[in-house]
Design an enzyme around this catalytic site. Sequence first.
Site, PDB file in Angstrom:
ATOM      1  N   GLU A  85      68.908  -8.277  29.407  1.00  0.00           N
ATOM      2  CA  GLU A  85      69.567  -8.374  28.394  1.00  0.00           C
ATOM      3  C   GLU A  85      69.782  -9.540  28.826  1.00  0.00           C
ATOM      4  OE1 GLU A  85      72.809  -6.245  29.178  1.00  0.00           O
ATOM      5  OE2 GLU A  85      72.841  -5.341  30.561  1.00  0.00           O
ATOM      6  N   LYS A 121      72.270  -1.028  22.107  1.00  0.00           N
ATOM      7  CA  LYS A 121      72.625   0.044  23.488  1.00  0.00           C
ATOM      8  C   LYS A 121      73.662   0.884  23.212  1.00  0.00           C
ATOM      9  CE  LYS A 121      74.601  -0.996  27.839  1.00  0.00           C
ATOM     10  NZ  LYS A 121      75.749  -2.218  28.737  1.00  0.00           N
ATOM     11  N   CYS A 149      70.652  -1.313  31.431  1.00  0.00           N
ATOM     12  CA  CYS A 149      71.366  -1.281  31.921  1.00  0.00           C
ATOM     13  C   CYS A 149      72.124  -0.899  31.930  1.00  0.00           C
ATOM     14  CB  CYS A 149      72.342  -3.266  31.223  1.00  0.00           C
ATOM     15  SG  CYS A 149      73.466  -3.484  32.594  1.00  0.00           S
TER      16      CYS A 149
END
Length: 264
Positions: free
Chosen positions: A40, A106, A142
């Site tokens: 990312e 995300k 993440c």
Amino acid sequence: MKIALAQVLSTSDPQHNLAIIRDNAKQAAAAGASIVVFPEAMQVAFGNPVASFAEPVNARWAGIIRQQARDLGITIVAGMFTPGENGRVRNTLLAAGRGVDTHYDKIHLFDAFGYQESDAVTPGDAPVQFELDGTTIGLAICYDLRFPRLFLTHAKAGAKISIVSASWGAGPGKAEQWKALAQARAMDTTTFVVAVDQADPESVGHQLTGTAPRGVGYSMVVDPLGQVIAQAGREPELLVVDLDLDLVDRAREKLPVLKNMVEL
């Protein structure tokens, strides 16, 4: 399927980061990989004013990624920032090349360990999968790695691979958590988990301040039964791994956790 994991260090310069992506994608394509996955925040590293660099997925920065993918004949997955709400951005994972053109925003924001991602980022609201060479692949970023439901959603949609692009925050036990969570999500879903982190800046002598997550390294591929079959160290590295996708079917035959799951 050959998949490349580009464990790199992004910088404060989006143009230089495009060169990092191009160089690693070129090496991956030369090694026979059909897809190369970057961390990312590849457009610009955390710790910089990311809102000033955010662009829509149909703008210049993403367009250059698409052109690199076309030129090299490879699919590129890389993190960027797109405009969000009220001056915030979205933490976006772009996938482009070889008939693929999609992006994921995300969902789970990193409001943890003294860092408030939600101050600057608008959350996404929808899981995203894409198909490459007949194989369904799910996307995650993440902190998403801590939330099994997203990975189960990918698996139920037919995914045999889940990609996690990260800039994993350093700290006591964080590298161990990164590995344990990747293994857990693979075993939860009997899929391959391809987890690609930023390299550890300290591994190349960078001393950082502040709470922005920058990476610990240790990018890895975990097989559907939880075995780590390839892993990088802390330094920048390009891993190319040949995935036996039939292993997913064999694992699900032996360990049918998806079929046995009871909705509570």
